[in-house]
Design a protein around this motif. Structure first.
Motif, PDB file in Angstrom:
ATOM      1  N   GLY A 161       0.844  -1.190   0.000  1.00 54.08           N
ATOM      2  CA  GLY A 161       0.000   0.000   0.000  1.00 54.08           C
ATOM      3  C   GLY A 161       0.875   1.234   0.000  1.00 54.08           C
ATOM      4  N   MET A 162       0.412   2.306  -0.596  1.00 50.31           N
ATOM      5  CA  MET A 162       1.135   3.582  -0.621  1.00 50.31           C
ATOM      6  C   MET A 162       0.111   4.711  -0.530  1.00 50.31           C
ATOM      7  SD  MET A 162       1.882   4.368  -4.620  1.00 50.31           S
ATOM      8  CE  MET A 162       1.822   6.122  -4.333  1.00 50.31           C
ATOM      9  N   ALA A 222      -2.997  12.512  -5.592  1.00 51.68           N
ATOM     10  CA  ALA A 222      -3.199  12.861  -7.003  1.00 51.68           C
ATOM     11  C   ALA A 222      -4.165  11.866  -7.643  1.00 51.68           C
ATOM     12  CB  ALA A 222      -1.856  12.870  -7.725  1.00 51.68           C
ATOM     13  N   HIS A 227       4.433   7.456  -9.084  1.00 52.44           N
ATOM     14  CA  HIS A 227       5.813   7.519  -9.557  1.00 52.44           C
ATOM     15  C   HIS A 227       6.382   6.130  -9.822  1.00 52.44           C
ATOM     16  CE1 HIS A 227       5.758  11.686  -7.893  1.00 52.44           C
ATOM     17  NE2 HIS A 227       6.241  11.845  -9.100  1.00 52.44           N
ATOM     18  N   ASN A 275       8.308   4.148  -7.104  1.00 51.36           N
ATOM     19  CA  ASN A 275       7.607   3.514  -5.988  1.00 51.36           C
ATOM     20  C   ASN A 275       7.361   2.041  -6.300  1.00 51.36           C
ATOM     21  OD1 ASN A 275       7.426   5.693  -4.229  1.00 51.36           O
ATOM     22  ND2 ASN A 275       5.630   6.512  -5.282  1.00 51.36           N
ATOM     23  N   SER A 287       4.945   0.210  -5.488  1.00 54.52           N
ATOM     24  CA  SER A 287       3.556  -0.018  -5.909  1.00 54.52           C
ATOM     25  C   SER A 287       3.407   0.099  -7.421  1.00 54.52           C
ATOM     26  CB  SER A 287       2.615   1.021  -5.271  1.00 54.52           C
ATOM     27  OG  SER A 287       2.720   0.987  -3.887  1.00 54.52           O
ATOM     28  N   LEU A 328       2.115   4.082   5.287  1.00 52.74           N
ATOM     29  CA  LEU A 328       2.121   3.706   3.864  1.00 52.74           C
ATOM     30  C   LEU A 328       2.858   4.713   2.986  1.00 52.74           C
ATOM     31  CD1 LEU A 328      -1.549   2.410   3.330  1.00 52.74           C
ATOM     32  CD2 LEU A 328       0.503   1.108   3.945  1.00 52.74           C
ATOM     33  N   PHE A 360       5.451   7.037   4.026  1.00 52.63           N
ATOM     34  CA  PHE A 360       6.802   7.491   4.381  1.00 52.63           C
ATOM     35  C   PHE A 360       7.855   6.404   4.179  1.00 52.63           C
ATOM     36  CE2 PHE A 360       6.264  11.390   7.376  1.00 52.63           C
ATOM     37  CZ  PHE A 360       5.145  11.822   6.693  1.00 52.63           C
ATOM     38  N   PHE A 361       7.428   5.169   3.925  1.00 50.61           N
ATOM     39  CA  PHE A 361       8.371   4.050   3.781  1.00 50.61           C
ATOM     40  C   PHE A 361       7.980   3.239   2.552  1.00 50.61           C
ATOM     41  CE2 PHE A 361       7.230   4.883   8.198  1.00 50.61           C
ATOM     42  CZ  PHE A 361       8.449   5.296   8.725  1.00 50.61           C
ATOM     43  N   SER A 362       8.944   2.468   2.041  1.00 46.83           N
ATOM     44  CA  SER A 362       8.616   1.648   0.868  1.00 46.83           C
ATOM     45  C   SER A 362       8.322   0.207   1.255  1.00 46.83           C
ATOM     46  CB  SER A 362       9.760   1.665  -0.142  1.00 46.83           C
ATOM     47  OG  SER A 362       9.403   0.836  -1.235  1.00 46.83           O
ATOM     48  N   ARG A 410       9.184  -2.178  -0.434  1.00 46.11           N
ATOM     49  CA  ARG A 410      10.335  -3.012  -0.835  1.00 46.11           C
ATOM     50  C   ARG A 410      11.034  -3.568   0.399  1.00 46.11           C
ATOM     51  NH1 ARG A 410      11.281   1.208  -4.358  1.00 46.11           N
ATOM     52  NH2 ARG A 410      10.719   0.616  -6.462  1.00 46.11           N
ATOM     53  N   LYS A 446       4.226  -3.316   4.881  1.00 46.50           N
ATOM     54  CA  LYS A 446       3.594  -2.138   5.509  1.00 46.50           C
ATOM     55  C   LYS A 446       2.162  -2.400   5.941  1.00 46.50           C
ATOM     56  CE  LYS A 446       4.645   0.664   2.000  1.00 46.50           C
ATOM     57  NZ  LYS A 446       4.654   1.915   1.220  1.00 46.50           N
ATOM     58  N   TYR A 506       8.777  14.360   6.130  1.00 40.61           N
ATOM     59  CA  TYR A 506       7.875  14.505   4.978  1.00 40.61           C
ATOM     60  C   TYR A 506       8.512  15.396   3.910  1.00 40.61           C
ATOM     61  CZ  TYR A 506       3.903  16.243   2.251  1.00 40.61           C
ATOM     62  OH  TYR A 506       3.071  16.608   1.217  1.00 40.61           O
TER      63      TYR A 506
END
Ligand SMILES: Cc1cc2nc3c(=O)[nH]c(=O)nc-3n(C[C@H](O)[C@H](O)[C@H](O)COP(=O)(O)O)c2cc1C
Length: 199
Positions: A31-32, A36, A54, A57, A59, A85, A87-89, A91, A95, A173
């Motif tokens: 999740g991210m 947008a 992007h 990312n 995701s 979700l 602030f971290f990846s 990968r 999460k 952030y």
């Protein structure tokens, strides 16, 4: 004459509510966060939305390769979900492990708690160089684990999040945003035509 910083501040008026975008590929869930996302159809019988993600990312590739994603409008009591979700990846960690969720109808994770959620099948994509704009057909909808379609809580807007995030998160952030802006700047002018093949 463009004044980039002022232009960017004005463009921030075009950000969407804060959304959590989920994905699943071969059993791996992620999740991210995005701000947008847009309604992308006025036809009630053909509900669509778009979201800008992007390429760097994790995701991104999960969604690009599976053609599916979940998109959740969040409510104002979900700042912790935004941090976890956004602030971290995925990968480096699972999460979603600490965030109650279940499998949606399409197999993507659906957060139990949210304002409302949409499960989408990718209908088309547009390359922006640094990101992909995904156009999603909404194939399932709900309000997390609640029965019915009554939104829960107050919608979390991007402005509300930026104005009210805990002071100790702000530096992190801004730093992450700055890093993303740098990488995006290198890629943004290299736009490629992409033909989306429906799976
Ligand atoms: C408020 C907020 C808005 C964000 N908006 C976007 C966005 O529109 N598009 C995007 O690709 N990333 C956006 N991000 C950054 C991603 O959520 C972040 O890079 C995340 O760690 C990606 O996770 P992943 O690598 O597991 O996919 C946003 C983050 C926050 C906190």
């Amino acid at each position: 004459m463009l004044q980039p910083d002022l232009t960017y501040q004005l463009l921030r008026n075009l950000t969407s509510p804060v959304v959590a975008v989920t994905s699943e590929r071969q059993g791996k869930k992620n999740g991210m966060i995005s701000d947008a996302a847009l309604r992308a159809s006025i036809v009630p019988s053909i509900p669509r939305l778009s979201v800008y993600i992007h390429k760097f990312n994790f995701s991104h590739d999960m969604i690009f390769e599976t053609g599916r994603f979940g998109l959740h409008l969040l409510h104002t009591k979900q700042f912790d979900v935004v941090r976890r979700l956004g602030f971290f990846s995925g990968r480096d960690q699972d999460k979603l492990a600490g965030i109650p969720h279940h499998n949606g109808k399409t197999g993507v994770p659906v957060l139990d708690e949210c304002f409302a959620h949409f499960e989408c099948s990718v209908a088309n994509v547009m390359d922006t160089g640094s990101s992909t704009l995904f156009l999603g057909d909404v194939v399932a909808v709900g309000c997390g684990s609640a029965a019915g379609l009554e939104p829960r809580g107050e919608l979390l807007t991007a402005t509300y999040f930026r104005s009210n995030m805990p002071a100790e998160w702000r530096m992190e952030y801004e730093a992450k945003l700055g890093e993303a802006q740098q990488v995006a700047a290198e890629l943004s002018r290299n736009i490629k035509p992409v033909v989306w093949k429906r799976s």
